[in-house]
Design a protein around this motif. Structure first.
Motif, PDB file in Angstrom:
ATOM      1  N   VAL A  94       1.883 -23.273 -39.693  1.00  0.00           N
ATOM      2  CA  VAL A  94       0.762 -24.017 -39.108  1.00  0.00           C
ATOM      3  C   VAL A  94      -0.336 -24.202 -40.149  1.00  0.00           C
ATOM      4  CG1 VAL A  94      -1.068 -23.980 -37.377  1.00  0.00           C
ATOM      5  CG2 VAL A  94       1.245 -23.298 -36.742  1.00  0.00           C
ATOM      6  N   VAL A 112      -3.922 -19.049 -34.010  1.00  0.00           N
ATOM      7  CA  VAL A 112      -2.899 -18.750 -35.009  1.00  0.00           C
ATOM      8  C   VAL A 112      -3.080 -17.335 -35.561  1.00  0.00           C
ATOM      9  CG1 VAL A 112      -1.939 -19.396 -37.254  1.00  0.00           C
ATOM     10  CG2 VAL A 112      -2.558 -21.163 -35.609  1.00  0.00           C
ATOM     11  N   ALA A 154      -0.369 -14.252 -35.403  1.00  0.00           N
ATOM     12  CA  ALA A 154       0.221 -14.129 -36.740  1.00  0.00           C
ATOM     13  C   ALA A 154       1.000 -12.825 -36.949  1.00  0.00           C
ATOM     14  CB  ALA A 154      -0.863 -14.273 -37.811  1.00  0.00           C
ATOM     15  N   ARG A 206       4.176 -24.341 -29.979  1.00  0.00           N
ATOM     16  CA  ARG A 206       4.148 -25.350 -31.053  1.00  0.00           C
ATOM     17  C   ARG A 206       3.532 -26.654 -30.534  1.00  0.00           C
ATOM     18  NH1 ARG A 206       7.343 -24.380 -35.619  1.00  0.00           N
ATOM     19  NH2 ARG A 206       7.159 -26.593 -36.161  1.00  0.00           N
ATOM     20  N   LEU A 257      -0.154 -26.314 -30.451  1.00  0.00           N
ATOM     21  CA  LEU A 257      -0.665 -26.309 -31.826  1.00  0.00           C
ATOM     22  C   LEU A 257      -0.620 -27.722 -32.413  1.00  0.00           C
ATOM     23  CD1 LEU A 257       1.170 -23.077 -33.017  1.00  0.00           C
ATOM     24  CD2 LEU A 257      -1.302 -23.317 -32.689  1.00  0.00           C
ATOM     25  N   VAL A 274      -7.669 -23.505 -33.072  1.00  0.00           N
ATOM     26  CA  VAL A 274      -6.399 -23.425 -33.788  1.00  0.00           C
ATOM     27  C   VAL A 274      -6.426 -22.258 -34.769  1.00  0.00           C
ATOM     28  CG1 VAL A 274      -6.953 -24.978 -35.728  1.00  0.00           C
ATOM     29  CG2 VAL A 274      -4.597 -24.798 -34.897  1.00  0.00           C
ATOM     30  N   ASP A 275      -7.574 -22.019 -35.399  1.00  0.00           N
ATOM     31  CA  ASP A 275      -7.687 -20.904 -36.328  1.00  0.00           C
ATOM     32  C   ASP A 275      -7.560 -19.572 -35.583  1.00  0.00           C
ATOM     33  OD1 ASP A 275      -8.639 -20.169 -39.278  1.00  0.00           O
ATOM     34  OD2 ASP A 275      -9.698 -18.836 -37.888  1.00  0.00           O
ATOM     35  N   ALA A 329       2.899 -18.853 -38.092  1.00  0.00           N
ATOM     36  CA  ALA A 329       1.488 -18.815 -38.475  1.00  0.00           C
ATOM     37  C   ALA A 329       1.270 -19.444 -39.848  1.00  0.00           C
ATOM     38  CB  ALA A 329       0.982 -17.375 -38.459  1.00  0.00           C
TER      39      ALA A 329
END
Length: 988
Positions: free
Chosen positions: A818, A804, A808, A700, A703, A800-801, A815
């Protein structure tokens, strides 16, 4: 393979809204210094730093978890993936074994769904059988014995339905993706009808038959059991005996040796004295050597195997003198007296199952109580008299002395006394060994002959084994285990003497006892069951179950009243093993994956295979994934009495005191599953769960750093093409592309532990400790829209994409959470409806690797020489002779000296100089370190090791009040780079 040498360290916590570059803010700052600080672009996000397990329910609702399965099923795609759910028993509360299994399946399904596959997954429950019947009747005590079959079935169904609802509620809370309104249940009428259809297809092929033979029998539950329903107690204590079978008629070849002047006995050893009354023979191994021996204590003569003389003498505490030795075949046609029934004889017979591992090499043979014994009886036409009833007590046929005594209790004791009374008992003692127990009642079973229905696995196991060779197993070793189990399996007893199950659709002639079962009668029953459920077997009159019109089609003159319906029900392994016929939707009715615990190698994997092969000559699965069992944190089996049971719902919701018993939430449970080596035993406890929670909090934090630094960034307008990016940013995309390939392969191989390891390596080493530490200065101190800043923001948006999406399937709640905080994705469909990782092949630029790795080698040498100090306090000079290494460094810093070059950014110093010769003059106090780097280009065609020197000296300039690097002429005035960044925004 990337071999970048980077700083190893724990994840650094992002300093939100405080001094974020290399220096620290001071409480003694002047107002002018504070105004510079206020121009720094610090991360800004509302994404919480800490997990709130309670928010998972909100995420499930807002992201429409319950609608996801039907949404993906409605997509138009040719790619399909089917995972057939093995039904858990509806006989209790959800436990961590359920969590392990269901979460593994969900990770698999979500991964395939994100990759564009239409996933077929129908959760199911095994609703029949003794486990449920026992639990449903447990509270009634003796009253249960007076209940009718219908009353038992009613109570069992109610119990099963309650258990299903409780388990289903937990599965939903864990985030398991499915249509929970369309599950399958083995008590569903349509399911039962399909099951009976498979039963008849197998019967019609001659693969199901009725016979009288020994089977595993549970006195505690009064029913036959299959091997899959047994568990072995290695500490079981039996009363073993050495018993004499006096030779009544000497074998012809030994007549001269055994002349009748001295009593000669065949000596046997057994751990089941209670079976002696049912003895019909004594078996020997024809090719093994046997001896006639004389007992040193009594002078009696015994026949035993030559290899067992020494051990037998030791057990009997005597000396055994060998009189003569001969082949086992010489015992042919010999006859012994029965040791407890004087009027009965026991012939000496050859048999291949006799071993020399224990005992005397002569085996007492009771055909009604042993599988091998039965084979001998079948071959030699011996009687198979069972003297034991369904409760495990001797029948009247055993005689007055034994009648009604429990064979595993008083009956055993009485037989030993009878042997002693007939002077045929030599020794009796306790013997500890592994013994089969009923897996439900945890009480010992016996082998007992009875009339049962069987699947002749001997006729189909060759096809089954051949089919398994085309099935992929994960782990691969599981294939050998199931093949070995199948090889040992000769038949499968599928009838049970209970009430809660699907009836075997057989009618029996009242006088002859012969079963009536044919296509017409079974098809009629199937129609009734499909309409009304299997209760019809108990609720409808005989005339409805077997109409005269159906009976006429059979032929003959019998009337309906001449028959009665049988009361045996089908084994629950047959119940669940035919699930493929009801659940699998595609035309082939074959699942891509069956995924269950290792106990199912002898259970559901086998019963599914055998029924499918028998009915249609093919396996019901293409892949089998086998996981281990759950254990306590100390590696112990979980037990309520020990107090080490872990309740998954308690893990998620916590106890009354949240400090001592915290609520971890579902994602911690899911992380534990993914992180574990599930192909062995999986341990769980407070330490494991706390570690999982810490790992997610670290994730976290990373992220949150990325989300905070994407504030004000819009990919459509602000992204920088990779060709215009900083080299270090291009290199990061290269690493992300490599990560995405590896993590996808790990998912495909069901190696979710590797997914976690790859993820942790990326976020800890590649991102947090390496990339983030380098780009903070650029993110915070460059002008907001500067190309250099947008370059690393572009990488962060991709990172980040990608990150995640990569976790996921494991952490669906995190997921989706975020995605709610990504500024430019708010209001989107969510992560699961937008697909898998979208890495670009153009990101892969192996040509950059050597330049960055070479610079990192120098960086590590520099940072290693100033442990614990701020790199920005130093200016460094890199000396490299002209050549490949110098050219690589020039790509990162074309000019000789710079405070803003890509090389300087990577080294994190205030100034970096790149030269080919050692300077003539060096500042006082400067230090020099040396190193080398092996250049590996063109796939190994170019390999050259080049050396370098790094001159490290204290920076000669002042510290910039804005970026905190030593790059300004006055401590009161920002450096040129900072002045340019803030120009026009405010005036001094």
């Amino acid at each position: 393979m990337l071999t970048l040498l980077r700083c190893r360290g724990s994840l650094t916590r992002c300093p939100w809204r405080v001094r974020a570059s290399s220096g620290l803010s001071s409480s003694h700052e002047s107002s002018s210094q504070r105004k510079y600080r206020d121009t720094v672009l610090l991360p800004t996000t509302a994404f919480p730093a800490r997990r709130d397990p309670g928010s998972e329910l909100r995420v499930q609702e807002e992201s429409k978890f319950l609608e996801l399965y039907n949404w993906q099923k409605g997509r138009k795609t040719k790619k399909e993936f089917s995972l057939h759910d093995g039904p858990p028993y509806a006989n209790g509360d959800p436990h961590v074994g359920h969590a392990l299994n269901k979460i593994l399946k969900d990770i698999t399904n979500r991964f395939h769904m994100m990759r564009g596959y239409k996933v077929s997954y129908v959760p199911g429950w095994d609703c029949h059988g003794l486990p449920i019947e026992l639990r449903a009747l447990a509270e009634l005590g003796e009253e249960a014995e007076n209940l009718s079959a219908l009353e038992i079935r009613s109570k069992a169904r109610v119990f099963a339905e309650k258990a299903i609802e409780k388990q289903k509620s937990s599965f939903i809370r864990w985030g398991i993706m499915a249509d929970w309104e369309k599950c399958y249940y083995t008590f569903d009428p349509k399911y039962e009808a399909k099951q009976l259809d498979v039963f008849y297809k197998m019967y019609d092929k001659g693969l199901i038959y009725q016979d009288y033979k020994p089977v595993f029998w549970s006195p505690s539950t009064r029913t036959a059991l299959a091997e899959a329903e047994l568990e072995y107690n290695p500490q079981h204590v039996s009363r073993s005996i050495f018993a004499k079978f006096p030779v009544q008629q000497p074998p012809p070849k030994l007549a001269s040796m055994i002349d009748g002047s001295t009593v000669v006995s065949a000596l046997v050893w057994t751990t089941q004295p209670w079976t002696i009354p049912a003895n019909q023979a004594v078996c020997y191994m024809p090719d093994t050597e046997y001896s006639l021996v004389k007992c040193g204590n009594t002078g009696e003569q015994y026949i035993i195997a030559a290899d067992r003389i020494a051990s037998t003498a030791l057990s009997l505490d005597t000396k055994l003198e060998v009189i003569s030795t001969f082949k086992g075949a010489d015992l042919e046609n010999g006859v012994c007296s029965h040791p407890t029934i004087p009027e009965r004889s026991s012939p000496l017979l050859p048999a291949n199952h006799v071993t020399m591992a224990k005992g005397t090499g002569l085996v007492h043979t009771a055909p009604a109580h042993g599988i091998d014994d039965y084979s001998v009886a079948s071959h030699h036409k011996l009687p198979v008299d069972c003297l034991v009833d369904e409760t495990g007590r001797f029948t009247v046929g055993a005689g007055n002395e034994l009648e009604n005594k429990a064979v595993l209790g008083d009956g055993n004791e009485t037989v030993i006394k009878m042997l002693n009374g007939s002077k045929n008992l030599l020794k009796e003692e306790e013997f500890v060994h592994s013994y089969p127990y009923d897996w439900r009642t945890k009480k010992p079973v016996i082998i007992r002959a009875s009339k049962q229905w069987f699947v002749n696995t001997a006729n189909i196991k060759d096809k089954a084994q051949e089919a398994l060779k085309k099935v992929k197993f994960v782990p691969a070793s599981a294939a050998n285990r199931i093949l070995e189990m199948l090889d040992r399996r000769t038949y499968w007893c599928i009838s049970r003497q209970r009430s809660w199950g699907v009836p075997i659709p057989a009618f029996y002639h009242k006088e002859t006892g012969e079963p009536l079962i044919n296509r017409n009668s079974v098809e009629h029953i199937i129609k009734l069951v499909e309409q009304h459920g299997s209760n019809v077997w108990w609720t409808h009159p005989l005339e409805d179950l077997l109409p005269q019109s159906v009976l006429k089609q059979v032929g003959g003159s019998a009337a309906v009243t001449d028959f009665e319906p049988g009361r045996d029900v089908l084994d629950i392994w047959f119940d669940s093993g035919t699930s493929w016929a009801h659940v699998l939707e595609d035309a082939e009715q074959r699942a891509d994956v069956y995924m269950e615990g290792k106990d199912q190698l002898g259970g559901w994997f086998q019963s599914s295979l055998l029924t499918s092969i028998a009915a249609r000559n093919k396996a019901p699965y293409r892949n089998i994934v086998v996981h281990g069992f759950t254990l306590s944190e100390k590696g112990e089996k979980m037990s309520k009495s020990v107090g080490n049971v872990v309740d998954p719902d308690f893990v998620i919701n916590g106890g009354a005191d949240k400090l001592k018993e915290p609520a971890y939430g579902a994602d911690v449970l899911r992380w534990w599953v993914a992180e574990s080596n599930v192909f062995t035993e999986v341990m769980i406890g407070p330490g494991v769960l706390n570690s999982a929670q810490d790992d997610i909090n670290k994730l976290r934090n990373v992220l949150r750093f990325m989300l905070g630094n994407l504030n004000g960034f819009t990919p459509e307008t602000d992204s920088v093409p990779s060709t215009k990016m900083y080299v270090i940013d291009q290199y990061m995309l290269h690493l992300l592309q490599d990560y995405s390939s590896k993590v996808s392969e790990a998912y495909k191989g069901y190696d979710f532990g590797k997914v976690i390891r790859l993820l942790e390596s990326l976020i800890t080493r590649d991102l947090s400790s390496f990339y983030f530490s380098i780009i903070k200065d650029r993110l915070y101190c460059e002008e907001e829209k500067d190309l250099k800043r947008r370059s690393c923001q572009t990488v962060l948006s991709e990172a980040v994409d990608l990150v995640v999406r990569s976790f996921a399937p494991i952490l669906p709640h995190l997921a989706e959470e975020v995605f709610q905080y990504i500024p430019y994705k708010q209001g989107s469909e969510g992560i699961f409806r937008t697909g898998w990782i979208k890495s670009d092949s153009v990101w892969k630029k192996p040509g950059l690797v050597e330049a960055i790795e070479a610079a990192c080698s120098i960086r590590d040498a520099f940072l290693g020489s100033i442990p614990g100090k701020n790199a920005a306090e130093y200016d460094i000079t890199i000396v490299i002779e002209p050549g490949l290494l110098f050219e690589l460094m020039e790509t990162l810093q074309p000019e000789e000296t710079s405070s803003t070059s890509q090389l300087n950014e990577l080294l994190m110093s205030s100034h970096t100089s790149l030269v080919t010769e050692m300077p003539l003059d060096q500042a006082p106090g400067a230090s020099v370190i040396e190193g080398s780097f092996l250049i590996n280009l063109e796939g190994g065609d170019i390999r050259e090791e080049e050396s370098y020197k790094v001159i490290i000296q204290q920076s000669t300039k002042e510290r910039c009040p804005r970026c905190k690097k030593f790059t300004t002429t006055s401590a009161l005035s920002p450096c040129p780079r900072c002045l340019e960044a803030i120009a026009g925004k405010w005036s001094q």
